[in-house]
Design a protein around this motif. Structure first.
Motif, short mmCIF file in Angstrom:
data_model
loop_
_atom_site.label_atom_id
_atom_site.label_comp_id
_atom_site.label_asym_id
_atom_site.label_seq_id
_atom_site.Cartn_x
_atom_site.Cartn_y
_atom_site.Cartn_z
N ALA A 172 0.84 -1.21 0.00
CA ALA A 172 0.00 0.00 0.00
C ALA A 172 0.87 1.25 0.00
CB ALA A 172 -0.92 0.00 1.20
N ILE A 173 0.32 2.31 -0.60
CA ILE A 173 1.05 3.58 -0.71
C ILE A 173 0.69 4.48 0.47
CG2 ILE A 173 1.43 5.59 -2.21
CD1 ILE A 173 0.18 3.81 -4.49
N HIS A 174 1.71 5.12 1.04
CA HIS A 174 1.48 5.99 2.19
C HIS A 174 1.05 7.40 1.77
CE1 HIS A 174 4.35 3.23 4.65
NE2 HIS A 174 3.21 2.65 4.34
N ARG A 175 0.50 8.12 2.75
CA ARG A 175 -0.12 9.43 2.49
C ARG A 175 0.81 10.43 1.79
NH1 ARG A 175 -1.95 9.53 6.92
NH2 ARG A 175 -4.14 9.14 6.57
N GLU A 176 2.00 10.66 2.38
CA GLU A 176 2.88 11.71 1.84
C GLU A 176 3.25 11.42 0.38
OE1 GLU A 176 3.48 10.24 4.82
OE2 GLU A 176 2.49 11.92 5.83
N GLU A 177 3.56 10.13 0.17
CA GLU A 177 3.96 9.71 -1.17
C GLU A 177 2.84 9.95 -2.19
OE1 GLU A 177 5.67 5.53 -2.36
OE2 GLU A 177 4.76 5.54 -0.37
N LEU A 178 1.63 9.58 -1.76
CA LEU A 178 0.49 9.71 -2.68
C LEU A 178 0.15 11.18 -2.92
CD1 LEU A 178 -1.49 8.13 -4.38
CD2 LEU A 178 -2.98 7.89 -2.41
N LEU A 179 0.23 11.98 -1.85
CA LEU A 179 -0.07 13.41 -2.01
C LEU A 179 0.92 14.07 -2.95
CD1 LEU A 179 -1.11 14.49 1.60
CD2 LEU A 179 -2.56 14.30 -0.43
N ARG A 180 2.19 13.70 -2.78
CA ARG A 180 3.23 14.26 -3.66
C ARG A 180 2.92 13.90 -5.12
NH1 ARG A 180 7.96 11.67 -3.27
NH2 ARG A 180 7.62 11.27 -1.05
N PHE A 181 2.50 12.66 -5.32
CA PHE A 181 2.17 12.20 -6.67
C PHE A 181 0.98 12.98 -7.23
CE2 PHE A 181 -0.42 9.27 -9.27
CZ PHE A 181 0.48 8.95 -10.27
N LEU A 182 -0.09 13.07 -6.43
CA LEU A 182 -1.30 13.74 -6.92
C LEU A 182 -1.02 15.21 -7.23
CD1 LEU A 182 -4.01 12.20 -4.53
CD2 LEU A 182 -3.51 11.58 -6.91
N ALA A 196 -10.33 -1.29 -3.95
CA ALA A 196 -11.18 -2.48 -3.82
C ALA A 196 -11.00 -3.17 -2.46
CB ALA A 196 -10.87 -3.47 -4.95
N TYR A 197 -9.81 -2.98 -1.86
CA TYR A 197 -9.50 -3.70 -0.61
C TYR A 197 -9.42 -2.74 0.58
CZ TYR A 197 -8.58 -7.20 -4.08
OH TYR A 197 -8.73 -8.07 -5.14
N ARG A 198 -9.98 -1.56 0.46
CA ARG A 198 -9.86 -0.50 1.46
C ARG A 198 -10.14 -0.99 2.90
NH1 ARG A 198 -7.61 3.80 3.46
NH2 ARG A 198 -8.67 4.06 5.43
N GLU A 199 -11.18 -1.80 3.07
CA GLU A 199 -11.61 -2.16 4.42
C GLU A 199 -10.60 -3.04 5.15
OE1 GLU A 199 -13.32 -2.56 1.64
OE2 GLU A 199 -15.01 -1.18 1.80
N PHE A 200 -9.64 -3.61 4.43
CA PHE A 200 -8.65 -4.49 5.05
C PHE A 200 -7.39 -3.74 5.49
CE2 PHE A 200 -11.12 -7.14 2.12
CZ PHE A 200 -11.53 -8.16 2.98
N ILE A 201 -7.33 -2.43 5.20
CA ILE A 201 -6.12 -1.66 5.55
C ILE A 201 -6.08 -1.40 7.05
CG2 ILE A 201 -4.98 0.58 5.27
CD1 ILE A 201 -6.09 0.69 2.41
N ARG A 202 -4.94 -1.68 7.66
CA ARG A 202 -4.75 -1.39 9.08
C ARG A 202 -3.58 -0.45 9.31
NH1 ARG A 202 -8.92 -2.81 8.75
NH2 ARG A 202 -10.14 -4.40 9.86
N ASP A 203 -2.79 -0.21 8.29
CA ASP A 203 -1.65 0.69 8.39
C ASP A 203 -2.17 2.12 8.31
OD1 ASP A 203 0.58 2.28 7.99
OD2 ASP A 203 1.56 0.87 6.63
N GLU A 204 -2.01 2.86 9.41
CA GLU A 204 -2.60 4.21 9.47
C GLU A 204 -1.91 5.20 8.53
OE1 GLU A 204 -2.77 5.26 13.56
OE2 GLU A 204 -4.39 3.80 13.94
N ARG A 205 -0.78 4.82 8.00
CA ARG A 205 -0.08 5.74 7.07
C ARG A 205 -0.72 5.73 5.68
NH1 ARG A 205 5.60 3.01 7.99
NH2 ARG A 205 4.18 1.25 7.84
N VAL A 206 -1.67 4.78 5.47
CA VAL A 206 -2.31 4.69 4.15
C VAL A 206 -3.56 5.58 4.17
CG1 VAL A 206 -3.33 3.14 2.45
CG2 VAL A 206 -1.51 2.31 3.96
N PRO A 207 -3.64 6.55 3.27
CA PRO A 207 -4.77 7.49 3.32
C PRO A 207 -6.06 6.88 2.77
CG PRO A 207 -3.43 7.95 1.41
CD PRO A 207 -2.74 6.82 2.13
N ASP A 208 -7.18 7.49 3.18
CA ASP A 208 -8.48 7.13 2.64
C ASP A 208 -8.67 7.98 1.38
OD1 ASP A 208 -11.16 7.03 2.00
OD2 ASP A 208 -11.82 6.99 4.09
#
Ligand SMILES: Cc1ncc(COP(=O)(O)O)c(C=O)c1O
Length: 363
Positions: A172-182, A196-208
């Motif tokens: 999974a991609i973390h928040r800072e990385e994804l924000l920089r990309f967007l 598709a697998y959002r509900e299984f994420i437990r790593d808090e660094r992964v953004p919604d």
């Protein structure tokens, strides 16, 4: 004047030549009666009682077309996620919404970027639209190479799929990385966050993704009822997107694609979310157990944030899949690359782990 028709009946209808190069979608192998199916990332639990009842009730109206606008489901989703109902577009599984997104943005001469390996439908739906797929290899850590994806953007790029977490690796991609990309993607390119697998994420660094889409008109989020919600067989998924993307999705969708049974079951699932998410929690616990066991056996395993794990087996992939099949679990091989194994019933997971342990000793 008489019209002449060229060609002969023996030639058959002329199909688009561009279809020749398109691979057909390979579904996870079905399991025999005595095998566990860990090949399609399905939820191993049967439908919840309330969900089943609403589906059965809807079956009484099979003689009628479904509500084409999926009004009740759209409103329920809009409430659940705090978005305007106009931003919700449903479809026959999220794969069909993904296809509508491509059809809405790209045609011949246009390019669609995605990581590879990722969800196998991306290159297929891109080519069905007549557009050109631009696969960007994952990093050695099995993650999206977002810098390489940015570098792959050209003036022909129309859409970028970001699969978070990635199928089949689970990374999974973390928040800072994804924000920089967007922030770096030009605003006229649609970025689809496939969750598709959002509900299984437990790593808090992964953004919604739904938080990220709100102030970004070129970002759209794709979700499904097939995985955590256990409705894979009913085919219902949705996108949350700004106008005019959501409107384009309604134009390009197959009319009446989502059956009333699927619409009603999806509404009932949202209302039974607490019970459903308890089941998701037990699958996440199983994922932790399976991952720890594999690591203990000496495998290098990605920290999967989805309901599957990935073993990169290279040339041994098909041997490993055959060993699992012989032991009674059906897994999903990607020849020459690796094996994806869904987290299923404890007994099925145990058979997989025992097979992996024996195989590891042979390597
Ligand atoms: C990343 C991803 N997106 C979308 C889908 C499509 O799911 P569905 O069409 O069942 O909603 C899948 C299914 O495997 C997937 O893995």
């Amino acid at each position: 004047m008489e019209t002449t028709v060229s060609g002969t009946a023996a030639q058959g209808p002329r199909l688009r030549p561009s279809l020749d190069g398109i691979p057909t979608y390979k579904p996870g192998k079905p399991a025999g009666a005595d095998a566990y199916k860990l090949s399609s990332n399905e939820n191993p639990y049967p439908p919840l009682p309330g969900v089943l009842e609403s589906a059965v009730a809807a079956a009484g109206s099979f003689n009628r077309y479904p509500d084409m606008a999926a009004t009740a489901l759209t409103e329920e989703l809009a409430r659940r996620f705090g978005v305007p109902a106009e931003h919700v577009a449903t479809g026959t599984g999220s794969v069909s919404v993904a296809q509508s997104l491509v059809l809405s943005t790209a045609g011949p001469g246009d390019e669609v970027i995605f990581a590879w390996r990722s969800f196998e439908a991306y290159p297929i739906i891109t080519q069905v639209a007549g557009a050109t797929p631009v696969p960007v290899p994952l990093t050695a850590a099995e993650e999206h190479d977002l810098d390489a994806m940015l570098a792959a953007i050209t003036e022909r790029t129309r859409l970028i799929f970001v699969c978070n977490p990635n199928n089949p690796t689970g990374a999974a991609i973390h928040r800072e990385e994804l924000l920089r990309f967007l922030d770096a993607v030009p605003g006229d390119i649609l970025v689809v966050l496939d969750e598709a697998y959002r509900e299984f994420i437990r790593d808090e660094r992964v953004p919604d993704g739904i938080e990220l889409y709100r102030d970004r008109p070129n970002v759209c989020v794709l979700r499904t009822f097939s995985k955590a919600y256990g409705l894979a067989g009913l085919r219902v998924g949705f996108a949350i997107a700004h106008e005019p993307v959501a409107t384009a999705l309604r134009k390009t969708a197959v009319p009446f694609g989502v059956s009333q049974l699927a619409q009603d079951a999806a509404v009932a699932s949202l209302r039974a979310e607490d019970a459903l998410l308890e089941r998701v929690e037990s699958l996440v616990e199983e994922r932790t157990r399976v991952t720890a066991a594999l690591t203990g056996q000496g495998w290098t395993v990605v920290d999967s944030q989805a309901n599957f794990v990935w073993l990169r087996l290279g040339e041994r992939t098909l041997d490993f899949a055959a060993a699992c099949g012989a032991a009674g679990v059906v897994v999903r091989p990607f020849p020459g690359e690796g094996v994806r194994v869904s987290i299923g019933e404890v007994a099925g997971n145990d058979i997989f782990l025992a097979t992996a342990e024996a195989f590891r000793k042979e390597l």
